[in-house]
Design a protein around this motif. Structure first.
Motif, PDB file in Angstrom:
ATOM      1  N   ARG A  52       0.832  -1.211   0.000  1.00 23.38           N
ATOM      2  CA  ARG A  52       0.000   0.000   0.000  1.00 23.38           C
ATOM      3  C   ARG A  52       0.863   1.255   0.000  1.00 23.38           C
ATOM      4  O   ARG A  52       0.671   2.156  -0.819  1.00 23.38           O
ATOM      5  N   ASP A  53       1.804   1.314   0.926  1.00 21.55           N
ATOM      6  CA  ASP A  53       2.645   2.512   1.084  1.00 21.55           C
ATOM      7  C   ASP A  53       3.514   2.776  -0.139  1.00 21.55           C
ATOM      8  O   ASP A  53       3.841   3.925  -0.433  1.00 21.55           O
ATOM      9  N   SER A  54       3.900   1.717  -0.846  1.00 16.79           N
ATOM     10  CA  SER A  54       4.746   1.888  -2.034  1.00 16.79           C
ATOM     11  C   SER A  54       3.915   2.094  -3.304  1.00 16.79           C
ATOM     12  O   SER A  54       4.481   2.278  -4.384  1.00 16.79           O
ATOM     13  N   GLY A  55       2.595   2.035  -3.189  1.00 14.88           N
ATOM     14  CA  GLY A  55       1.726   2.320  -4.324  1.00 14.88           C
ATOM     15  C   GLY A  55       1.366   1.119  -5.180  1.00 14.88           C
ATOM     16  O   GLY A  55       0.678   1.262  -6.177  1.00 14.88           O
ATOM     17  N   PHE A  56       1.796  -0.075  -4.805  1.00  8.45           N
ATOM     18  CA  PHE A  56       1.491  -1.261  -5.598  1.00  8.45           C
ATOM     19  C   PHE A  56       0.086  -1.795  -5.362  1.00  8.45           C
ATOM     20  O   PHE A  56      -0.446  -2.530  -6.180  1.00  8.45           O
ATOM     21  N   ALA A  57      -0.487  -1.448  -4.225  1.00  8.83           N
ATOM     22  CA  ALA A  57      -1.830  -1.926  -3.898  1.00  8.83           C
ATOM     23  C   ALA A  57      -2.663  -0.777  -3.345  1.00  8.83           C
ATOM     24  O   ALA A  57      -2.135   0.159  -2.746  1.00  8.83           O
ATOM     25  N   THR A  58      -3.946  -0.896  -3.591  1.00  7.78           N
ATOM     26  CA  THR A  58      -4.900   0.041  -3.004  1.00  7.78           C
ATOM     27  C   THR A  58      -5.770  -0.736  -2.029  1.00  7.78           C
ATOM     28  O   THR A  58      -5.881  -1.964  -2.116  1.00  7.78           O
ATOM     29  N   VAL A  59      -6.375  -0.018  -1.102  1.00  3.16           N
ATOM     30  CA  VAL A  59      -7.272  -0.648  -0.141  1.00  3.16           C
ATOM     31  C   VAL A  59      -8.517   0.216  -0.012  1.00  3.16           C
ATOM     32  O   VAL A  59      -8.443   1.442  -0.094  1.00  3.16           O
ATOM     33  N   ARG A  60      -9.645  -0.444   0.129  1.00  4.68           N
ATOM     34  CA  ARG A  60     -10.884   0.278   0.380  1.00  4.68           C
ATOM     35  C   ARG A  60     -11.676  -0.483   1.431  1.00  4.68           C
ATOM     36  O   ARG A  60     -11.601  -1.712   1.519  1.00  4.68           O
ATOM     37  N   ALA A  61     -12.391   0.288   2.221  1.00  2.60           N
ATOM     38  CA  ALA A  61     -13.196  -0.316   3.271  1.00  2.60           C
ATOM     39  C   ALA A  61     -14.562  -0.693   2.709  1.00  2.60           C
ATOM     40  O   ALA A  61     -15.157   0.046   1.921  1.00  2.60           O
ATOM     41  N   GLN A  62     -15.024  -1.864   3.112  1.00  2.00           N
ATOM     42  CA  GLN A  62     -16.383  -2.295   2.796  1.00  2.00           C
ATOM     43  C   GLN A  62     -16.937  -2.856   4.104  1.00  2.00           C
ATOM     44  O   GLN A  62     -16.703  -4.027   4.427  1.00  2.00           O
ATOM     45  N   GLY A  63     -17.606  -2.000   4.849  1.00  2.00           N
ATOM     46  CA  GLY A  63     -18.022  -2.383   6.193  1.00  2.00           C
ATOM     47  C   GLY A  63     -16.790  -2.584   7.049  1.00  2.00           C
ATOM     48  O   GLY A  63     -15.942  -1.703   7.142  1.00  2.00           O
ATOM     49  N   THR A  64     -16.676  -3.757   7.643  1.00  2.00           N
ATOM     50  CA  THR A  64     -15.499  -4.044   8.479  1.00  2.00           C
ATOM     51  C   THR A  64     -14.378  -4.689   7.689  1.00  2.00           C
ATOM     52  O   THR A  64     -13.283  -4.889   8.207  1.00  2.00           O
ATOM     53  N   ARG A  65     -14.635  -4.999   6.428  1.00  2.00           N
ATOM     54  CA  ARG A  65     -13.621  -5.645   5.580  1.00  2.00           C
ATOM     55  C   ARG A  65     -12.718  -4.607   4.926  1.00  2.00           C
ATOM     56  O   ARG A  65     -13.127  -3.490   4.642  1.00  2.00           O
ATOM     57  N   ARG A  66     -11.503  -5.025   4.649  1.00  2.00           N
ATOM     58  CA  ARG A  66     -10.557  -4.223   3.878  1.00  2.00           C
ATOM     59  C   ARG A  66     -10.276  -4.991   2.598  1.00  2.00           C
ATOM     60  O   ARG A  66      -9.784  -6.122   2.636  1.00  2.00           O
ATOM     61  N   LEU A  67     -10.597  -4.363   1.470  1.00  2.00           N
ATOM     62  CA  LEU A  67     -10.427  -5.013   0.170  1.00  2.00           C
ATOM     63  C   LEU A  67      -9.215  -4.424  -0.534  1.00  2.00           C
ATOM     64  O   LEU A  67      -9.107  -3.199  -0.692  1.00  2.00           O
ATOM     65  N   TYR A  68      -8.326  -5.310  -0.976  1.00  2.00           N
ATOM     66  CA  TYR A  68      -7.088  -4.902  -1.627  1.00  2.00           C
ATOM     67  C   TYR A  68      -7.166  -5.188  -3.122  1.00  2.00           C
ATOM     68  O   TYR A  68      -7.780  -6.152  -3.557  1.00  2.00           O
ATOM     69  N   ALA A  69      -6.511  -4.314  -3.889  1.00  2.00           N
ATOM     70  CA  ALA A  69      -6.437  -4.480  -5.341  1.00  2.00           C
ATOM     71  C   ALA A  69      -5.078  -3.983  -5.811  1.00  2.00           C
ATOM     72  O   ALA A  69      -4.417  -3.186  -5.133  1.00  2.00           O
ATOM     73  N   VAL A  70      -4.663  -4.445  -6.979  1.00  2.00           N
ATOM     74  CA  VAL A  70      -3.403  -3.990  -7.576  1.00  2.00           C
ATOM     75  C   VAL A  70      -3.598  -2.578  -8.109  1.00  2.00           C
ATOM     76  O   VAL A  70      -4.617  -2.269  -8.734  1.00  2.00           O
TER      77      VAL A  70
END
Length: 123
Positions: A52-70
């Motif tokens: 996340r910090d290096s910009g390779f992944a994004t994260v978004r909240a969906q309720g209590t879940r954290r969803l990661y994507a490239v």
């Protein structure tokens, strides 16, 4: 952290491979990584943070879940950097294709023509 430092770690590379197939929850990522690498949930979380910090992944909240994507932006930068070196292997691959075609031609020239085998009735 430099992109190759981030990608130099096999756990982070594997996480990116998982995310390349689509968005995943942190629990799903953790389950696979723990099974394959035998590391703890906090260690997987740390790898996700680095991505996340290096910009390779994004994260978004969906309720209590954290969803990661490239996030493809850093991968495009790496691809652009590698473009300087593609000539080294492109030329070799072109040479390999030429040699393979030459070998096929030689095998065709050496093989008998199609059709029934010649019979010798002079017995």
């Amino acid at each position: 952290m430099h992109a190759f430092d981030v990608l130099g770690d096999p756990v982070r590379r594997r996480i990116l491979e998982l995310l390349a197939d689509g968005e995943l929850g942190s629990g799903e990522v953790t389950a696979v990584i723990r099974t394959e690498f035998g590391i703890s949930q906090p260690a997987v979380s740390q790898h996700l943070k680095v991505l996340r910090d290096s910009g390779f992944a994004t994260v978004r909240a969906q309720g209590t879940r954290r969803l990661y994507a490239v996030d493809p932006a850093p991968l495009r930068e790496i691809d652009a950097w590698l473009d300087h070196f593609r000539g080294f292997w492109d030329q070799r691959l072109d040479s390999l294709a030429t040699e393979l075609a030459r070998g096929r031609r030689q095998r065709r020239a050496a093989s008998p023509p199609d059709g029934p085998p010649e019979r010798n009735d002079h017995s």
